[in-house]
Design an enzyme around this catalytic site. Structure first.
Site, PDB file in Angstrom:
ATOM      1  CB  ALA A  29      -0.922  -0.009   1.214  1.00 36.30           C
ATOM      2  N   GLY A  76       0.859   3.901  -1.963  1.00 36.23           N
ATOM      3  CA  GLY A  76       0.127   5.163  -2.036  1.00 36.23           C
ATOM      4  C   GLY A  76       0.605   6.111  -3.112  1.00 36.23           C
ATOM      5  N   GLY A  95       6.707  -7.560 -12.297  1.00 35.58           N
ATOM      6  CA  GLY A  95       6.560  -6.694 -11.141  1.00 35.58           C
ATOM      7  C   GLY A  95       7.323  -7.164  -9.922  1.00 35.58           C
ATOM      8  CB  CYS A  98      -6.797   6.274  -8.821  1.00 37.03           C
ATOM      9  SG  CYS A  98      -5.107   5.902  -9.321  1.00 37.03           S
TER      10      CYS A  98
END
Length: 309
Positions: free
Chosen positions: A70, A72, A265, A130
């Site tokens: 997370a 952000g 990733g 988002c």
């Protein structure tokens, strides 16, 4: 003949291997380890209108066969990226894909307009996972109409092709893919992370300060392969597959499912040389399996006859 070459809207990839956005930064640290020119492309870290400092820590939690994050969308803002990060990438012979995020349609438009002008950037990856602050926090990527409208608006201002990054946290990813294709998307990237949570049994509280995070890593690969397979049968635009790729057979699996290229990733955190190794291993594995050109197998898992891009 380059057996690994893949040509997509705005992108001439020397091979189908691309580090995924958020797992490679802007390439500076990895450039100390190997020549980034070997890569088919690079999906750089997300850009927003202003600098973002990200979520409170802890931001990362290990999970069986994967990890939760997370972060952000921590980034220096679009102008910081254009001024400080893109010049570094000019030295490499690889295709740069800019990831664009935002909280409002207007922010997406503004960021896209600015970053797509830069000659280093060859394509835009539209991060629709988002929350839209104008719609009560509903994610752009969970509502087909909202995703389509955002795609239309970004396409209208972008100077480069737009690839929409699809979220797996939806009722029908096929419906989402069709909606953004009809809105003008040039391609798709999929899948983004699955929403998850871990709880510390010693405290009874979530491990992540944000409580929830995105699950990535090998645990989500079967989900990614299934979704790529389903979407590839109903759209005509190309797919860049991602989600849990750790080895060369994972790359081939996604291409068999219908992807034209593959983004790596979480594996970059485990092995920073993974992309370089996959590029080396891919032709060897193709020889073993009797594959002449990488695009010869695209979509073969569902019996499609797909022409080479």
């Amino acid at each position: 003949m380059n057996r690994l070459q893949v040509v997509l809207p705005g992108l001439n990839l020397k091979n189908p291997i691309i580090p995924a956005s958020g797992c490679f930064g802007f390439g500076e640290e990895f450039a100390k380890l190997y020549d980034l020119s070997v890569l088919g492309g690079i999906m750089i870290k997300a850009a927003t209108g202003e600098e973002r400092y990200g979520n409170p820590t802890p931001r990362v939690a290990e999970s069986g066969m994967g990890m939760l994050n997370a972060i952000g969308l921590q980034n220096p803002g679009v102008e910081g990226i254009i001024a400080q990060k893109l010049p570094f990438l000019r030295q490499f012979d690889t295709e740069i894909i800019a990831n664009v995020a935002g909280s409002t349609p207007e922010e997406y438009e503004d960021v896209t307009r600015r970053i797509s002008r830069d000659p280093v950037v060859k394509a835009i990856e539209l991060n629709i996972s988002c929350p839209n602050v104008k719609s009560g926090g509903l994610q752009f990527g969970t509502d087909p109409q909202m995703a389509a409208e955002l795609t239309r608006r970004v396409k209208a201002v972008s100077e480069k092709p737009v690839y929409v990054k699809l979220s797996p946290n939806v009722t029908s990813i096929v419906e989402m893919a069709q909606a953004v294709e009809q809105a003008g998307a040039d391609g798709l990237t999929m899948i983004n992370t699955l929403v998850g949570m871990r709880i510390d049994v010693r405290t009874g509280q979530p491990i992540l300060a944000n409580r929830i995070g995105g699950l990535s890593g090998p645990a989500i690969k079967p989900v990614a392969v299934r979704m790529i397979h389903d979407v590839a049968q109903v759209v005509t635009i190309p797919i860049i597959g991602m989600g849990g790729v750790m080895e060369v057979d994972d790359v081939l699996e996604m291409i068999y499912a219908g992807a034209s290229a593959v983004a790596i990733g979480t594996a970059n955190f485990v092995n920073p040389f993974i992309c370089q190794e996959l590029i080396t291993d891919l032709p060897k594995r193709m020889d073993e399996l009797g594959i002449e050109h990488i695009m010869d197998i695209r979509g073969k898992a569902y019996g499609a006859t797909l022409h080479r891009a």
